[in-house]
Enzyme design. Structure first.
Site, PDB file in Angstrom:
ATOM      1  N   HIS A 205      -1.109  -2.790  -7.260  1.00  0.00           N
ATOM      2  CA  HIS A 205      -1.789  -2.509  -5.995  1.00  0.00           C
ATOM      3  C   HIS A 205      -3.302  -2.535  -6.187  1.00  0.00           C
ATOM      4  O   HIS A 205      -3.880  -1.608  -6.750  1.00  0.00           O
ATOM      5  CB  HIS A 205      -1.309  -1.132  -5.488  1.00  0.00           C
ATOM      6  CG  HIS A 205      -1.986  -0.685  -4.242  1.00  0.00           C
ATOM      7  ND1 HIS A 205      -2.386   0.617  -4.048  1.00  0.00           N
ATOM      8  CD2 HIS A 205      -2.343  -1.357  -3.129  1.00  0.00           C
ATOM      9  CE1 HIS A 205      -2.960   0.726  -2.867  1.00  0.00           C
ATOM     10  NE2 HIS A 205      -2.945  -0.457  -2.285  1.00  0.00           N
TER      11      HIS A 205
ATOM     12  N   SER B 117       0.823  -1.210   0.000  1.00  0.00           N
ATOM     13  CA  SER B 117       0.000   0.000   0.000  1.00  0.00           C
ATOM     14  C   SER B 117       0.853   1.253   0.000  1.00  0.00           C
ATOM     15  O   SER B 117       0.377   2.331  -0.364  1.00  0.00           O
ATOM     16  CB  SER B 117      -0.848   0.066   1.282  1.00  0.00           C
ATOM     17  OG  SER B 117      -1.644  -1.047   1.407  1.00  0.00           O
TER      18      SER B 117
ATOM     19  N   ASN C 107      -3.887   5.839  -2.234  1.00  0.00           N
ATOM     20  CA  ASN C 107      -3.750   5.802  -0.775  1.00  0.00           C
ATOM     21  C   ASN C 107      -3.330   7.129  -0.179  1.00  0.00           C
ATOM     22  O   ASN C 107      -3.693   7.444   0.944  1.00  0.00           O
ATOM     23  CB  ASN C 107      -2.734   4.732  -0.360  1.00  0.00           C
ATOM     24  CG  ASN C 107      -3.437   3.474   0.075  1.00  0.00           C
ATOM     25  OD1 ASN C 107      -4.632   3.495   0.357  1.00  0.00           O
ATOM     26  ND2 ASN C 107      -2.726   2.384   0.125  1.00  0.00           N
TER      27      ASN C 107
ATOM     28  N   GLU D 223      -3.666   0.099  -9.052  1.00  0.00           N
ATOM     29  CA  GLU D 223      -2.554   0.993  -9.397  1.00  0.00           C
ATOM     30  C   GLU D 223      -1.381   0.137  -9.867  1.00  0.00           C
ATOM     31  O   GLU D 223      -1.026  -0.849  -9.200  1.00  0.00           O
ATOM     32  CB  GLU D 223      -2.103   1.781  -8.168  1.00  0.00           C
ATOM     33  CG  GLU D 223      -3.106   2.795  -7.700  1.00  0.00           C
ATOM     34  CD  GLU D 223      -2.608   3.565  -6.491  1.00  0.00           C
ATOM     35  OE1 GLU D 223      -2.586   4.793  -6.562  1.00  0.00           O
ATOM     36  OE2 GLU D 223      -2.257   2.955  -5.476  1.00  0.00           O
TER      37      GLU D 223
HETATM   38  N1  LIG Z   1      -6.405  -4.375   3.575  1.00  0.00           N
HETATM   39  C1  LIG Z   1      -6.524  -3.573   2.511  1.00  0.00           C
HETATM   40  O1  LIG Z   1      -7.595  -2.978   2.242  1.00  0.00           O
HETATM   41  C2  LIG Z   1      -5.371  -3.401   1.555  1.00  0.00           C
HETATM   42  C3  LIG Z   1      -5.583  -2.743   0.345  1.00  0.00           C
HETATM   43  C4  LIG Z   1      -4.551  -2.642  -0.580  1.00  0.00           C
HETATM   44  C5  LIG Z   1      -3.304  -3.153  -0.264  1.00  0.00           C
HETATM   45  N2  LIG Z   1      -3.110  -3.770   0.948  1.00  0.00           N
HETATM   46  C6  LIG Z   1      -1.773  -4.335   1.202  1.00  0.00           C
HETATM   47  O2  LIG Z   1      -1.836  -5.745   0.923  1.00  0.00           O
HETATM   48  C7  LIG Z   1      -0.919  -6.447   1.793  1.00  0.00           C
HETATM   49  C8  LIG Z   1      -1.696  -7.490   2.573  1.00  0.00           C
HETATM   50  O3  LIG Z   1      -2.716  -6.857   3.327  1.00  0.00           O
HETATM   51  P1  LIG Z   1      -3.947  -7.679   3.912  1.00  0.00           P
HETATM   52  O4  LIG Z   1      -4.970  -6.679   4.304  1.00  0.00           O
HETATM   53  O5  LIG Z   1      -4.292  -8.796   3.004  1.00  0.00           O
HETATM   54  O6  LIG Z   1      -3.282  -8.295   5.249  1.00  0.00           O
HETATM   55  P2  LIG Z   1      -3.703  -9.586   6.071  1.00  0.00           P
HETATM   56  O7  LIG Z   1      -3.186  -9.390   7.452  1.00  0.00           O
HETATM   57  O8  LIG Z   1      -5.150  -9.895   5.886  1.00  0.00           O
HETATM   58  O9  LIG Z   1      -2.891 -10.796   5.338  1.00  0.00           O
HETATM   59  C9  LIG Z   1      -1.498 -10.881   5.319  1.00  0.00           C
HETATM   60  C10 LIG Z   1      -1.129 -12.363   5.216  1.00  0.00           C
HETATM   61  O10 LIG Z   1       0.283 -12.471   5.007  1.00  0.00           O
HETATM   62  C11 LIG Z   1       0.692 -13.667   5.631  1.00  0.00           C
HETATM   63  N3  LIG Z   1       2.140 -13.686   5.801  1.00  0.00           N
HETATM   64  C12 LIG Z   1       2.891 -12.986   6.689  1.00  0.00           C
HETATM   65  N4  LIG Z   1       4.194 -13.281   6.516  1.00  0.00           N
HETATM   66  C13 LIG Z   1       4.273 -14.172   5.493  1.00  0.00           C
HETATM   67  C14 LIG Z   1       5.344 -14.852   4.844  1.00  0.00           C
HETATM   68  N5  LIG Z   1       6.607 -14.665   5.211  1.00  0.00           N
HETATM   69  N6  LIG Z   1       5.058 -15.686   3.827  1.00  0.00           N
HETATM   70  C15 LIG Z   1       3.761 -15.903   3.452  1.00  0.00           C
HETATM   71  N7  LIG Z   1       2.716 -15.291   4.041  1.00  0.00           N
HETATM   72  C16 LIG Z   1       2.961 -14.439   5.051  1.00  0.00           C
HETATM   73  C17 LIG Z   1      -0.074 -13.669   6.954  1.00  0.00           C
HETATM   74  O11 LIG Z   1      -0.106 -14.962   7.560  1.00  0.00           O
HETATM   75  C18 LIG Z   1      -1.444 -13.169   6.488  1.00  0.00           C
HETATM   76  O12 LIG Z   1      -2.315 -14.253   6.188  1.00  0.00           O
HETATM   77  C19 LIG Z   1      -0.261  -5.384   2.655  1.00  0.00           C
HETATM   78  O13 LIG Z   1       0.924  -4.988   2.018  1.00  0.00           O
HETATM   79  C20 LIG Z   1      -1.279  -4.245   2.632  1.00  0.00           C
HETATM   80  O14 LIG Z   1      -0.693  -2.990   2.907  1.00  0.00           O
HETATM   81  C21 LIG Z   1      -4.121  -3.926   1.865  1.00  0.00           C
END
Ligand SMILES: NC(=O)c1ccc[n+]([C@@H]2O[C@H](COP(=O)([O-])OP(=O)(O)OC[C@H]3O[C@@H](n4cnc5c(N)ncnc54)[C@H](O)[C@@H]3O)[C@@H](O)[C@H]2O)c1
Length: 294
Positions: free
Chosen positions: A137, A116, A188, A149
């Site tokens: 993204h 993000s 963002n 994005e």
């Molecule tokens: N939540 C949102 O609305 C949103 C929107 C756009 C982008 N993002 C970005 O997407 C990414 C994920 O966010 P999310 O909301 O899905 O988080 P989340 O917490 O729901 O999921 C993250 C997952 O990553 C896994 N993980 C951690 N370390 C790991 C590793 N070494 N190998 C494999 N898996 C691993 C965790 O077990 C977890 O299941 C982040 O970079 C976040 O900033 C989030």
């Protein structure tokens, strides 16, 4: 059929796996926590069946589900044309994953991050082929939101950038081009600014979370207010993102102490039915007074 691996099976990774499978690709879903993959596959089953019942899925839900497999091992990436990283927002963690992918994947495999906020150039640092690392993204919830994005790191090649734009179009999504690799990119930076302002006003006792959401919906025309968006995204993720901004030297987005307290109290958003709102199983929601946690 092209193979795609999605690394991180949380809120975003599960959604990315689903839309990529809907577009006809074979998808491998990997997470360091196997229970996260199981949960994600359940969610994908539910979501594809719901879309099918509304006539919004091109192929039968079972066929889409059959294109996605859990994988216990990152090594399957050696057979993939695309890798999408969607793990926690943590620069070191993501950078380690890109170094590993860069070591094991054929040089043609495109490596994309769903970060993000963290510049792609930083995630590619220390890799041998930074030209194949790109930001893709997605917006959440991924199966419903059209915007993606596509971010060009300082070393991303033109060919990889173009292939990523085409890939997003093949998913039936709308790509916007981010040509300069800055923290937070475009969407963002704008939406975090609205959230930050709203949060500070509520924390100062000037207004309430539901009135900020109403202001943005009824006054500005947003479909969903900034606190509703935060609850959907996960407040732990919001906190990680604001810490990442701060680590990148952008103090204006630094985590607010009250946001840290909300996360510490276990109010992580919709996934636990409590965040800026309390949610009932039938979908009703009531705003929570965050100043009570002060
Ligand atoms: N939540 C949102 O609305 C949103 C929107 C756009 C982008 N993002 C970005 O997407 C990414 C994920 O966010 P999310 O909301 O899905 O988080 P989340 O917490 O729901 O999921 C993250 C997952 O990553 C896994 N993980 C951690 N370390 C790991 C590793 N070494 N190998 C494999 N898996 C691993 C965790 O077990 C977890 O299941 C982040 O970079 C976040 O900033 C989030």
């Amino acid at each position: 059929m092209e193979n795609v691996i999605v690394i991180g099976a949380g809120y975003m990774g599960g959604g990315i796996a689903q839309v990529v499978a809907q577009a006809g690709y074979r998808v491998y879903l990997y997470d360091s926590k196997p229970s996260a993959v199981d949960k994600s596959l359940d969610q994908i089953r539910w979501s594809t069946e719901k879309l099918e019942s509304k006539g919004q899925l091109k192929d039968p839900a079972k066929e889409v589900q059959g294109r996605i497999s859990a994988t216990p091992d990152l090594k399957i990436a050696t057979r993939c044309q695309w890798a999408f990283e969607a793990v926690y927002e943590d620069m070191e963690l993501k950078n380690d994953i890109f170094k590993e992918l860069d070591n094991i994947c054929p040089v043609q495999t495109i490596l994309a991050s769903n970060t993000s906020s963290i510049p792609i150039t930083k995630l590619a640092s220390g890799t041998k082929h930074p030209d194949r690392i790109v930001g893709v993204h997605f917006s959440g919830p991924v199966p419903l939101m059209p915007l993606v994005e596509v971010i060009k790191g300082d070393k991303t090649s033109d060919a990889v950038f173009k292939a990523s734009l085409d890939f997003v179009i093949a998913l039936n999504k709308y790509p916007i081009k981010v040509m300069k690799d800055i923290p937070g990119f475009v969407m963002n930076r704008v939406s975090s600014a609205a959230f930050r302002e709203g949060f500070d006003l509520v924390a100062a006792g000037i207004t309430t979370v539901d009135d900020v959401d109403m202001a943005m919906k009824w006054g500005v025309g947003w479909r969903v207010g900034p606190f509703e968006i935060a609850d959907n995204a996960g407040l732990d993720t919001y906190l990680r993102v604001s810490k990442a901004y701060k680590d990148l030297g952008d103090e204006s987005f630094a985590p607010r102490p009250l946001l840290e307290k909300i996360v510490q109290s276990g109010r992580l958003g919709r996934k636990v039915n409590k965040g800026f709102y309390d949610y009932t199983p039938d979908g009703q929601k009531t705003p929570f007074d965050i100043t009570s946690l002060r």
